[in-house]
Structure formats: C-alpha cells, structure tokens
Scaffold this active site. Structure first.
Site, PDB file in Angstrom:
ATOM      1  CG  HIS A   1      -2.089   0.922   1.104  1.00 17.92           C
ATOM      2  ND1 HIS A   1      -2.116   2.146   1.730  1.00 17.92           N
ATOM      3  CD2 HIS A   1      -3.270   0.820   0.436  1.00 17.92           C
ATOM      4  CE1 HIS A   1      -3.262   2.747   1.465  1.00 17.92           C
ATOM      5  NE2 HIS A   1      -3.983   1.965   0.677  1.00 17.92           N
TER       6      HIS A   1
ATOM      7  CG  HIS B   1      -5.709   5.979  -2.725  1.00 17.06           C
ATOM      8  ND1 HIS B   1      -4.514   5.348  -2.529  1.00 17.06           N
ATOM      9  CD2 HIS B   1      -6.556   5.466  -1.799  1.00 17.06           C
ATOM     10  CE1 HIS B   1      -4.618   4.498  -1.515  1.00 17.06           C
ATOM     11  NE2 HIS B   1      -5.849   4.544  -1.064  1.00 17.06           N
TER      12      HIS B   1
ATOM     13  CG  HIS C   1      -7.738  -0.697  -1.997  1.00 13.79           C
ATOM     14  ND1 HIS C   1      -7.715   0.403  -2.823  1.00 13.79           N
ATOM     15  CD2 HIS C   1      -6.930  -0.392  -0.939  1.00 13.79           C
ATOM     16  CE1 HIS C   1      -6.930   1.328  -2.299  1.00 13.79           C
ATOM     17  NE2 HIS C   1      -6.446   0.873  -1.156  1.00 13.79           N
TER      18      HIS C   1
ATOM     19  CG  HIS D   1     -11.569   4.777   1.604  1.00 15.99           C
ATOM     20  ND1 HIS D   1     -10.774   5.820   1.155  1.00 15.99           N
ATOM     21  CD2 HIS D   1     -10.730   3.751   1.910  1.00 15.99           C
ATOM     22  CE1 HIS D   1      -9.505   5.429   1.180  1.00 15.99           C
ATOM     23  NE2 HIS D   1      -9.451   4.178   1.630  1.00 15.99           N
TER      24      HIS D   1
ATOM     25  CG  HIS E   1      -8.016   5.213   5.794  1.00 20.25           C
ATOM     26  ND1 HIS E   1      -6.878   4.484   6.009  1.00 20.25           N
ATOM     27  CD2 HIS E   1      -8.668   4.605   4.768  1.00 20.25           C
ATOM     28  CE1 HIS E   1      -6.825   3.466   5.150  1.00 20.25           C
ATOM     29  NE2 HIS E   1      -7.914   3.518   4.382  1.00 20.25           N
TER      30      HIS E   1
ATOM     31  CG  PHE F   1      -2.923   7.051   1.338  1.00 18.00           C
ATOM     32  CD1 PHE F   1      -4.080   6.516   1.865  1.00 18.00           C
ATOM     33  CD2 PHE F   1      -3.048   8.031   0.363  1.00 18.00           C
ATOM     34  CE1 PHE F   1      -5.332   6.939   1.444  1.00 18.00           C
ATOM     35  CE2 PHE F   1      -4.286   8.462  -0.075  1.00 18.00           C
ATOM     36  CZ  PHE F   1      -5.431   7.915   0.470  1.00 18.00           C
TER      37      PHE F   1
ATOM     38  CG  HIS G   1      -9.343  -1.023   2.253  1.00 18.00           C
ATOM     39  ND1 HIS G   1      -9.711  -0.426   1.066  1.00 18.00           N
ATOM     40  CD2 HIS G   1      -8.619  -0.098   2.927  1.00 18.00           C
ATOM     41  CE1 HIS G   1      -9.224   0.795   1.013  1.00 18.00           C
ATOM     42  NE2 HIS G   1      -8.561   1.022   2.131  1.00 18.00           N
TER      43      HIS G   1
END
Length: 596
Positions: free
Chosen positions: A182, A200, A209, A330, A334, A359, A372
């Site tokens: 990632h 992304h 993903h 999403h 995070h 990230f 995810h």
C-alpha cells in the site's frame, strides 16, 4: 483473549522455511431506483439474479422506523465522473519494480525504510495469475459477530505473518512487506514513464484494493493451513458495527496497534464523515448521520458507474476524481482510526496521522484490511441496488494491471477484468442487513419553505471563490426543469463544482445543501436538503515537491433530491456550502445533465 491466542502449539511451513505446521481445532433487481416517485413507474420482481445467473428470493426492503433501527440495532461527495477518456489514454500497466524509489510521508520527509517489493529477476517473465481450484467459498464475516475461536485463529495468522518480519524480512508475505504494498502504490514510490503511479482518487481504487485483499487473505489462510479462512469486514455501515471492533483493541495481541487514536476506545460511535475533529452531537444523531451519508454515497450520488468507481485515470494526472465511497466513508474511517496529526506517538515522534490516518502507514494496522473488506463489500452492495449500477465496460479500465505476490511468494501480474466476480475469486460475504438502503432523508430543514433565490447572490457573483472559510449561499440556474420521468431516467442532473483546489497536506471536508440558508445546522445531516460532502486525506507524492495544490472536481447527482424537496419545477435553486476542515478554493459551479 491473549492466552487463547497464544496457547496453540504450532509450527509453520512456508516457501521460506523448512519446518512443518499443524493447527488443532481450528442480483440484478428490476427495481431501477429507490426513489419514491420512480418506483411507481416500474414493476418490482421477487427474484434477484446474481453474477452467475442464479436466481434467489429478493430481500424484502420495506421501510423501517428510523429510531428503532438506531436504538434497537446500535446496542459526497466527489467527483469528476462523467469525464470522457482522452484519445491517448491506455490501460495502466503494472509498475516496473526496478523504478521503485523511496515513498513519502510529507513534502520534507521520506518513509525511513523502503516500501519497494522484492524485485523478480525478470519482470517480463512474470506470469498472469490464474485462480486455483477450490472446493469451498471463503465467507467473510462481520467483525462485530465473531466468536473467540475465529478471533484466536485470526490473531495466530497475523502473529505468524509478523514473525516472518523477524526471521525473513524480505519475504514478500511478511507483515511489513504486505503493508509496504500500500505504501509503494499509494505514496509515490512507483514511477512509470517518468510519472508517479497512484491508485487512489480514480477508477483504480476499487480493483486495486480487491486484488490486494485477495492475496492478503490467502496468505493468512496459508500461514494457519486453513484455505477456508476469510477476512472479517468492519461493517461500519450498520449500527452494530459503528464502533471500533473490540478484537483489535486488546493490548498484547497481534491485532493490536498502539499507534491508534484515543477516540477508538470505550465504544465510541464512529463518524463516517470524520475530518479529524470531533463533531459535537449525540450518539443517536451521529448514527443517523452515518446512515444518511451511506444512503447519499451509495444511492443518491452513485447512480452511474463512474460516479461510484471514480473517474478515468491517466498516469501523472493532476486532477483527482475519486468515487463516492472512496470519499465517504472510506477516507473518514481512515482519519477516525488514526492518531490526531501533531499528537505525540508512543515512540516520541510527532504524528502524521499514523497508522490508519496516512496512506504510507495504513497497512501496518491490522484493522486496515478489515476496513477495506467492507469497502470491497460496498462494491457488491452497490451493484445489488440495480438500475445502471454495473461494472465499467471501458477496456482501459478492464485491462489495467497490478503486481502482487501470492501465498507461496511467487510473483504475478493481474488484470482488473479478472476481479469483477468475487465468487470466481473464491470468496463471498456473509449477509448483513443494510439499513441505509431505506434511510432516505425525509425531514426538511426548511419546513417545506423555498428559499427566496432573488435574495441571495447568483453563482456568477460568488465564483471563482478564493477561500471557502464560512458558510455561503448562492443561486444557480438549472439547464432544464419539469423533466419527464423518461428524461430523468436517461440523464442525471449534476451539480458540479469545478477546480476545487486545496493543500494536499491537509484534511479536507465541506458539505453541500440545497434550499437552505447560511444558518443551516450542518451537524444534522438527516435532512432532505443535504446533498453530499467532499473529503480528502493528506497525500504528498514526492519529497521536495513545491506545489502542494491538489485539484479536484465534485459532482452531486441531484435529480432525486429536487423531487424530495419539491424543486423539480424550479428554474433556479439555492445552494449552500459549509466548510468543515481545510482551506478550499473553488473555480466555478454549474448544473448539467449527464448520461450514465
């Protein structure tokens, strides 16, 4: 729990060790829309056809009492999605691993270790992946409903994955190497044709993903000799799942990460629109907001494939076009699960949002993969709504490629086209109610009154807007009013915000309302006038970059909204923007009709 997880007497065999292992006790609905008026136009079948052509009885979707849903069970938006592909566009190739360099944390700091995957001797000889034969689907369960035996097995698999970091740090199936996937793909380590690769904020988000979790899940199963092991999903879209999964919050276990924010403890309700600051409201209102956001992001604002998946991607593109789910929930999940930026980490360093909130480090928290898993589940749930909600058919998307290692440590290339059917990939999701499907906002903040559009400035006098630092209202003309049902089904009416610019080092969030004034209560989103939101995580790509301005486009589908608040016959409507976080400028706003 710790004793249960550590009590098994086991040994391990992988391609990188010679020891042996043993482990004991281990549709397509005919209902085109959910809109009230549109349902009257079409017949509803009792059958659902899945991707394999099988028919199942459709789940009953009668409306439910909203407070009962929240109390009884609780025990966006972006973007440029009707953008045509440029004539020179082509499928995104897998990265040349020899081009991999240091990933970045921010504009002055590189990640202090290499995120690059082990490089095969000859990338041209890396084969395309073929799915192995299987006898039983792996069924991913909801995280809140797991028993101790499953949690112990999950903890053991992660523990063994982490053990590989100590004995075989370059093993591609080790915990840090998996997290580095990632980091490299998402923080500027890979360069193709001199341009940074980024998965992304575009239509690559969902398929990348999905493949990432597929291999991760198979690796975990191989480490405990259980090919049926499936990742759990953190079902934050259901009131029972709107708290941090307790199994990840037990110090001393492999599932624990000490670099999480304090807000995840004590059964706190998650904010699916989190922008880094705590919203001052009740738990009931927060759950209500969450279900409203889910309805807006998966139903109202995602009637078309490119609105859900994100806009077409070309290498090095400066314009961001994330899909609805990537924007919310999403990114806010995070942000919510990571540390507060600027706080002090356990090692004494200043936080950049670690682990989940950035990230580069997100994969270092085991909850990332659980999060995810539910993001991936949203792909399935979105298609189940029906209508034009189908996979993208563009060949540039279908033929885009990624690079991964399988559970035996062998390198493979994969294509997007091969991940569209999870059952062919060998997994599915344990069914869970989706109360957001029936959570269309009905209460009107304006009590049915229309804002006098002549009393507020027109869009031409407000934009371009140098800084969105307070709530603003403006009037804007529509391209067509009083459209027929056939016209509405053919084209969505899009409220489009062009040239949104902001500092890519900051958290960003602003909300959009129709037919309200500047005094709207922006902490109560369960109002028919709430159109959607835009959010963004910090994402600096290269150390030394001097340009920190990100550019994005926001599109909100407002056909349903205008029906619900009684404005479908109005030629001019009022729009209100409410900033929540970050400095934002907007070049212009327009309303246009777009084909799906």
């Amino acid at each position: 729990m710790a004793s249960l997880c550590n009590s098994s007497s086991t040994t391990l065999k992988t391609p990188f060790t010679s020891s042996s292992t043993s482990l004991s006790s281990t549709p397509k609905p005919s209902q085109l829309f959910l809109h009230g008026k549109r349902n009257k136009t079409f017949k509803v079948s009792c059958k659902v056809t899945n991707n394999n052509g099988d028919q199942n009885q459709n789940v009953e979707t009668n409306s439910v009492d909203r407070r009962n849903v929240l109390l009884g069970l609780g025990g966006l938006y972006g973007v440029a999605n009707a953008i045509p592909l440029a004539a020179s566009a082509s499928p995104t190739p897998p990265p040349d691993l020899s081009s991999c360099s240091k990933a970045t944390i921010n504009e002055t700091t590189e990640v202090p270790y290499s995120c690059c995957a082990p490089t095969p001797k000859d990338m041209t000889k890396v084969p395309y992946y073929k799915f192995p034969s299987m006898t039983k689907l792996r069924i991913r369960p909801p995280a809140h409903a797991l028993d101790e035996a499953y949690i112990a097995k999950y903890n053991l698999a992660i523990s063994r994955m982490k053990d590989l970091d100590k004995t075989q740090p370059t093993n591609p199936i080790g915990f840090k190497q998996q997290a580095n996937i990632h980091c490299a793909y998402c923080n500027g380590a890979y360069v193709i044709d001199g341009k940074v690769l980024q998965v992304h904020n575009s239509w690559l988000f969902f398929p990348f993903h999905r493949w990432y979790l597929y291999f991760y899940e198979r690796i975990l199963g191989s480490l405990i000799n259980d090919p049926t092991f499936a990742l759990p999903y953190w079902n934050w879209d259901h009131p029972k799942g709107m708290r941090f999964p307790p199994m990840f919050d037990i110090p001393g276990t492999a599932l624990y990460d000490e670099r999480r924010g304090e807000q995840i403890h004590n059964g706190t309700i998650i904010d699916l629109g989190s922008f880094g600051d705590q919203v001052q409201t009740t738990q009931l209102q927060l759950m209500t907001n969450n279900l409203t956001l889910m309805y807006r992001q998966l139903v109202t604002n995602a009637p078309c494939p490119l609105m859900f998946f994100g806009g077409p991607y070309t290498l090095g593109s400066d314009v961001e076009s994330p899909g609805t789910v990537e924007v919310i929930p999403h990114s806010p999940v995070h942000i919510w699960a990571g540390t507060r930026r600027g706080s002090i980490l356990p090692d004494g360093k200043t936080s950049n949002g670690e682990d989940m909130g950035h990230f580069y480090s997100a994969g270092l928290d085991p909850v990332f993969y659980c999060h995810h898993s539910n993001v991936d589940r949203m792909w399935k749930e979105w298609k189940a709504i029906g209508g034009k909600r189908t996979d993208i058919q563009n060949k540039d998307w279908l033929n885009s490629e990624f690079f991964f290692y399988d559970e035996s440590g062998n390198p493979f290339k994969v294509k997007v086209r091969d991940c569209l059917d999870t059952k062919k990939m060998g997994y599915d999701y344990e069914p869970m109610p989706t109360p957001w499907r029936n959570f269309k906002p009905k209460t009107k903040a304006s009590a049915g009154k229309k804002v006098n559009t002549s009393s507020i400035p027109p869009v031409s006098q407000v934009f371009p807007l140098a800084k969105l630092d307070k709530a603003i209202s403006f009037s804007i003309n529509r391209p067509a009013s009083s459209r027929t049902q056939q016209e509405k089904n053919a084209q969505e009416e899009m409220l489009t915000f062009n040239e949104i610019k902001y500092d890519n080092r900051d958290y960003i969030r602003f909300d959009v309302f129709l037919n309200v004034d500047n005094n709207v209560n922006a902490n109560e989103l369960d109002k028919a006038e709430f159109a959607g939101s835009y959010t963004s995580l910090p994402h600096v790509h290269r150390v030394g970059d001097t340009n920190h301005t990100a550019t994005a486009t926001l599109q909100l589908a407002i056909t349903e909204l205008l029906e619900d608040i009684g404005l479908e016959d109005d030629e001019t409507i009022a729009v209100t923007l409410v900033p929540k976080k970050g400095g934002i400028s907007i070049g212009g706003v327009e309303i246009k009709l777009a084909d799906c």
